[in-house]
Scaffold this motif. Structure first.
Motif, PDB file in Angstrom:
ATOM      1  N   THR A  44       0.829  -1.211   0.000  1.00 40.92           N
ATOM      2  CA  THR A  44       0.000   0.000   0.000  1.00 40.92           C
ATOM      3  C   THR A  44       0.858   1.253   0.000  1.00 40.92           C
ATOM      4  O   THR A  44       0.638   2.188  -0.784  1.00 40.92           O
ATOM      5  CB  THR A  44      -0.934  -0.003   1.227  1.00 40.92           C
ATOM      6  N   TRP A  45       1.839   1.286   0.872  1.00 47.75           N
ATOM      7  CA  TRP A  45       2.733   2.444   0.971  1.00 47.75           C
ATOM      8  C   TRP A  45       3.436   2.709  -0.366  1.00 47.75           C
ATOM      9  O   TRP A  45       3.455   3.845  -0.860  1.00 47.75           O
ATOM     10  CB  TRP A  45       3.764   2.193   2.074  1.00 47.75           C
ATOM     11  N   SER A  46       3.982   1.664  -0.966  1.00 52.29           N
ATOM     12  CA  SER A  46       4.698   1.823  -2.233  1.00 52.29           C
ATOM     13  C   SER A  46       3.768   2.315  -3.335  1.00 52.29           C
ATOM     14  O   SER A  46       4.138   3.167  -4.156  1.00 52.29           O
ATOM     15  CB  SER A  46       5.335   0.494  -2.648  1.00 52.29           C
ATOM     16  N   SER A  47       2.542   1.776  -3.365  1.00 51.18           N
ATOM     17  CA  SER A  47       1.580   2.194  -4.386  1.00 51.18           C
ATOM     18  C   SER A  47       1.234   3.667  -4.247  1.00 51.18           C
ATOM     19  O   SER A  47       1.140   4.393  -5.238  1.00 51.18           O
ATOM     20  CB  SER A  47       0.305   1.352  -4.276  1.00 51.18           C
ATOM     21  N   LEU A  48       1.043   4.110  -3.012  1.00 49.55           N
ATOM     22  CA  LEU A  48       0.667   5.507  -2.784  1.00 49.55           C
ATOM     23  C   LEU A  48       1.787   6.470  -3.170  1.00 49.55           C
ATOM     24  O   LEU A  48       1.542   7.486  -3.836  1.00 49.55           O
ATOM     25  CB  LEU A  48       0.272   5.704  -1.325  1.00 49.55           C
ATOM     26  N   VAL A  49       3.018   6.176  -2.777  1.00 48.66           N
ATOM     27  CA  VAL A  49       4.102   7.113  -3.119  1.00 48.66           C
ATOM     28  C   VAL A  49       4.334   7.150  -4.623  1.00 48.66           C
ATOM     29  O   VAL A  49       4.635   8.213  -5.191  1.00 48.66           O
ATOM     30  CB  VAL A  49       5.406   6.785  -2.352  1.00 48.66           C
ATOM     31  N   LEU A  50       4.189   6.016  -5.302  1.00 44.09           N
ATOM     32  CA  LEU A  50       4.282   6.015  -6.757  1.00 44.09           C
ATOM     33  C   LEU A  50       3.186   6.875  -7.375  1.00 44.09           C
ATOM     34  O   LEU A  50       3.429   7.673  -8.285  1.00 44.09           O
ATOM     35  CB  LEU A  50       4.170   4.581  -7.298  1.00 44.09           C
ATOM     36  N   ALA A  51       1.956   6.690  -6.881  1.00 42.88           N
ATOM     37  CA  ALA A  51       0.817   7.434  -7.424  1.00 42.88           C
ATOM     38  C   ALA A  51       0.980   8.934  -7.210  1.00 42.88           C
ATOM     39  O   ALA A  51       0.746   9.739  -8.131  1.00 42.88           O
ATOM     40  CB  ALA A  51      -0.471   6.933  -6.778  1.00 42.88           C
ATOM     41  N   HIS A  60      -1.122  10.002   6.188  1.00 30.30           N
ATOM     42  CA  HIS A  60      -0.109  11.047   6.354  1.00 30.30           C
ATOM     43  C   HIS A  60       0.732  11.243   5.090  1.00 30.30           C
ATOM     44  O   HIS A  60       1.426  12.260   4.958  1.00 30.30           O
ATOM     45  CB  HIS A  60       0.828  10.688   7.520  1.00 30.30           C
ATOM     46  N   LEU A  61       0.667  10.292   4.154  1.00 31.18           N
ATOM     47  CA  LEU A  61       1.471  10.411   2.935  1.00 31.18           C
ATOM     48  C   LEU A  61       0.904  11.445   1.973  1.00 31.18           C
ATOM     49  O   LEU A  61       1.635  11.996   1.148  1.00 31.18           O
ATOM     50  CB  LEU A  61       1.564   9.058   2.229  1.00 31.18           C
ATOM     51  N   GLY A  62      -0.395  11.689   2.061  1.00 29.08           N
ATOM     52  CA  GLY A  62      -1.029  12.639   1.156  1.00 29.08           C
ATOM     53  C   GLY A  62      -2.511  12.348   1.042  1.00 29.08           C
ATOM     54  O   GLY A  62      -3.001  11.342   1.567  1.00 29.08           O
ATOM     55  N   PRO A  63      -3.250  13.207   0.341  1.00 34.28           N
ATOM     56  CA  PRO A  63      -4.699  13.027   0.232  1.00 34.28           C
ATOM     57  C   PRO A  63      -5.071  11.982  -0.815  1.00 34.28           C
ATOM     58  O   PRO A  63      -4.527  11.974  -1.918  1.00 34.28           O
ATOM     59  CB  PRO A  63      -5.183  14.418  -0.198  1.00 34.28           C
ATOM     60  N   PHE A  64      -5.968  11.088  -0.458  1.00 38.54           N
ATOM     61  CA  PHE A  64      -6.486  10.135  -1.427  1.00 38.54           C
ATOM     62  C   PHE A  64      -7.907   9.735  -1.056  1.00 38.54           C
ATOM     63  O   PHE A  64      -8.301   9.782   0.104  1.00 38.54           O
ATOM     64  CB  PHE A  64      -5.593   8.886  -1.549  1.00 38.54           C
ATOM     65  N   LYS A  69      13.889   0.658  -2.391  1.00 40.11           N
ATOM     66  CA  LYS A  69      12.538   1.045  -2.009  1.00 40.11           C
ATOM     67  C   LYS A  69      11.937   1.941  -3.085  1.00 40.11           C
ATOM     68  O   LYS A  69      12.619   2.803  -3.644  1.00 40.11           O
ATOM     69  CB  LYS A  69      12.555   1.780  -0.668  1.00 40.11           C
ATOM     70  N   LEU A  70      10.664   1.721  -3.383  1.00 34.50           N
ATOM     71  CA  LEU A  70       9.971   2.580  -4.327  1.00 34.50           C
ATOM     72  C   LEU A  70       9.686   3.928  -3.665  1.00 34.50           C
ATOM     73  O   LEU A  70       9.489   4.010  -2.457  1.00 34.50           O
ATOM     74  CB  LEU A  70       8.673   1.926  -4.781  1.00 34.50           C
ATOM     75  N   SER A  71       9.657   4.989  -4.476  1.00 33.40           N
ATOM     76  CA  SER A  71       9.505   6.331  -3.930  1.00 33.40           C
ATOM     77  C   SER A  71       8.690   7.201  -4.877  1.00 33.40           C
ATOM     78  O   SER A  71       8.395   6.817  -6.011  1.00 33.40           O
ATOM     79  CB  SER A  71      10.880   6.974  -3.714  1.00 33.40           C
ATOM     80  N   GLY A  72       8.373   8.393  -4.406  1.00 36.86           N
ATOM     81  CA  GLY A  72       7.678   9.352  -5.248  1.00 36.86           C
ATOM     82  C   GLY A  72       8.496   9.733  -6.461  1.00 36.86           C
ATOM     83  O   GLY A  72       7.937  10.013  -7.540  1.00 36.86           O
ATOM     84  N   GLY A  90       7.752   7.509  -9.224  1.00 36.69           N
ATOM     85  CA  GLY A  90       6.487   7.878  -9.845  1.00 36.69           C
ATOM     86  C   GLY A  90       6.653   9.020 -10.826  1.00 36.69           C
ATOM     87  O   GLY A  90       6.070   9.004 -11.917  1.00 36.69           O
ATOM     88  N   ARG A  91       7.434  10.023 -10.444  1.00 32.91           N
ATOM     89  CA  ARG A  91       7.682  11.147 -11.346  1.00 32.91           C
ATOM     90  C   ARG A  91       8.442  10.700 -12.588  1.00 32.91           C
ATOM     91  O   ARG A  91       8.161  11.145 -13.714  1.00 32.91           O
ATOM     92  CB  ARG A  91       8.446  12.254 -10.610  1.00 32.91           C
ATOM     93  N   GLN A  92       9.412   9.814 -12.408  1.00 28.71           N
ATOM     94  CA  GLN A  92      10.162   9.297 -13.545  1.00 28.71           C
ATOM     95  C   GLN A  92       9.264   8.476 -14.466  1.00 28.71           C
ATOM     96  O   GLN A  92       9.391   8.530 -15.695  1.00 28.71           O
ATOM     97  CB  GLN A  92      11.327   8.440 -13.056  1.00 28.71           C
ATOM     98  N   LEU A  93       8.352   7.720 -13.868  1.00 32.04           N
ATOM     99  CA  LEU A  93       7.422   6.924 -14.654  1.00 32.04           C
ATOM    100  C   LEU A  93       6.527   7.824 -15.495  1.00 32.04           C
ATOM    101  O   LEU A  93       6.275   7.553 -16.679  1.00 32.04           O
ATOM    102  CB  LEU A  93       6.580   6.040 -13.742  1.00 32.04           C
ATOM    103  N   ALA A  94       6.048   8.914 -14.913  1.00 29.99           N
ATOM    104  CA  ALA A  94       5.225   9.867 -15.664  1.00 29.99           C
ATOM    105  C   ALA A  94       6.022  10.474 -16.815  1.00 29.99           C
ATOM    106  O   ALA A  94       5.508  10.631 -17.927  1.00 29.99           O
ATOM    107  CB  ALA A  94       4.718  10.963 -14.732  1.00 29.99           C
ATOM    108  N   THR A  95       7.282  10.805 -16.559  1.00 25.43           N
ATOM    109  CA  THR A  95       8.133  11.368 -17.611  1.00 25.43           C
ATOM    110  C   THR A  95       8.300  10.379 -18.751  1.00 25.43           C
ATOM    111  O   THR A  95       8.232  10.753 -19.935  1.00 25.43           O
ATOM    112  CB  THR A  95       9.514  11.733 -17.025  1.00 25.43           C
ATOM    113  N   TRP A  96       8.508   9.113 -18.420  1.00 24.40           N
ATOM    114  CA  TRP A  96       8.631   8.086 -19.462  1.00 24.40           C
ATOM    115  C   TRP A  96       7.351   7.977 -20.273  1.00 24.40           C
ATOM    116  O   TRP A  96       7.378   7.904 -21.499  1.00 24.40           O
ATOM    117  CB  TRP A  96       8.983   6.742 -18.826  1.00 24.40           C
ATOM    118  N   LEU A  97       6.220   7.977 -19.597  1.00 26.75           N
ATOM    119  CA  LEU A  97       4.933   7.865 -20.283  1.00 26.75           C
ATOM    120  C   LEU A  97       4.709   9.043 -21.219  1.00 26.75           C
ATOM    121  O   LEU A  97       4.151   8.886 -22.313  1.00 26.75           O
ATOM    122  CB  LEU A  97       3.801   7.792 -19.264  1.00 26.75           C
TER     123      LEU A  97
END
Length: 259
Positions: free
Chosen positions: A8-15, A51-55, A210-213, A216-223
């Motif tokens: 869950t934590w990894s999914s949220l920071v990626l998102a 606490h990681l952010g709004p969802f 560890k996966l991180s935000g 996620g930003r790099q993944l968006a850039t690739w997309l």
């Protein structure tokens, strides 16, 4: 991942990282609020990471039928969520009311063709729901585990055998990894992610970490910049975004025919 791996934590920071990159480029307006949604099948445990952010959270309890997953997923799409986290999809296969329990009911009635006539089509439609969505989709899966004995030195320097839990394969239909762009297996001790399957050049030289935000930003850039035949679909209603995705698919198919 196994229990405690950090799915869950990894999914949220990626998102959050993915959304932040779209916001930074002006492709989304506003802030993070309302951009990330979680379909929570883990007894509302996603709330532990507020606490990681709004969802947005949509709790989903048993029975875990693919039909109920579909209704929850469509609700997220209609709400205008940009990244949908399905946490997780293992109950749809092995949980109460999941496809495996449906199969067992058929087998009790000696209807042994049900796997091909009912279970496989339902599972295919379940996965296709994610693939055709205009939203970005992150799914988590539980890992089947077993205990092994391994030798390691104790504090006195003597070699002793110690039990260690290892992950074997996802709790889902065999081959489920095929349909995802990228699949990670997360260690429940170090919380580091190991690459299992990948179509993304971004992770070509991946080392367990560890996966991180930032990922996620790099993944968006690739997309947005490097992924072949992918254009950003932002703005408008979910139906309009879905239509745009469909038009992209048609153009890609037509281009493939002319190559």
């Amino acid at each position: 991942a196994e229990s405690g791996g950090g799915k869950t934590w990894s999914s949220l920071v990626l998102a959050f990282g993915l959304v932040e990159e779209y916001l930074a480029r002006g492709l989304l307006t506003g802030g993070l609020v309302g951009k990330v949604g979680v379909i929570d099948t883990e007894r509302k445990s996603a709330g532990l990471y507020s606490h990681l952010g709004p969802f947005v959270t949509l709790p989903l309890g048993p029975p875990y039928s693919t039909e109920r997953y579909g209704k929850a997923f469509r609700a997220m799409e209609l709400a205008g969520v940009f990244v949908i986290i399905v946490d997780g999809i293992s109950p749809a296969w092995a949980g109460v009311g999941g496809l495996r329990s449906v199969l067992a009911t058929f087998q009790q009635k000696e209807q042994f063709s049900a796997y091909d006539t009912t279970i496989n089509p339902a599972q295919d439609e379940f996965i296709d729901m994610f693939l055709r969505s205009p939203c970005h989709v992150i799914c988590t899966m539980r890992m089947k585990t077993e205990w092994v004995l391994e030798e390691k030195a104790n504090r006195s320097g003597h070699m002793v055998k110690s039990p260690r839990r290892i992950g074997l394969k996802p709790t889902q239909r065999d081959g489920v990894e095929y349909d995802f762009t990228t699949v990670f297996s997360i260690d429940n001790v170090s919380n580091r992610a190991t690459l299992v399957k990948n179509r993304c050049t971004l992770f070509a030289d991946w080392q367990p970490q560890k996966l991180s935000g930032e990922h996620g930003r790099q993944l968006a850039t690739w997309l947005l910049e490097a992924a072949p035949d992918v254009e950003p679909v932002v703005g408008g209603t979910p139906a309009e975004r879905a239509r745009a995705v469909g038009e992209q698919a048609v153009r890609s198919c037509e281009q493939a025919k002319t190559v």
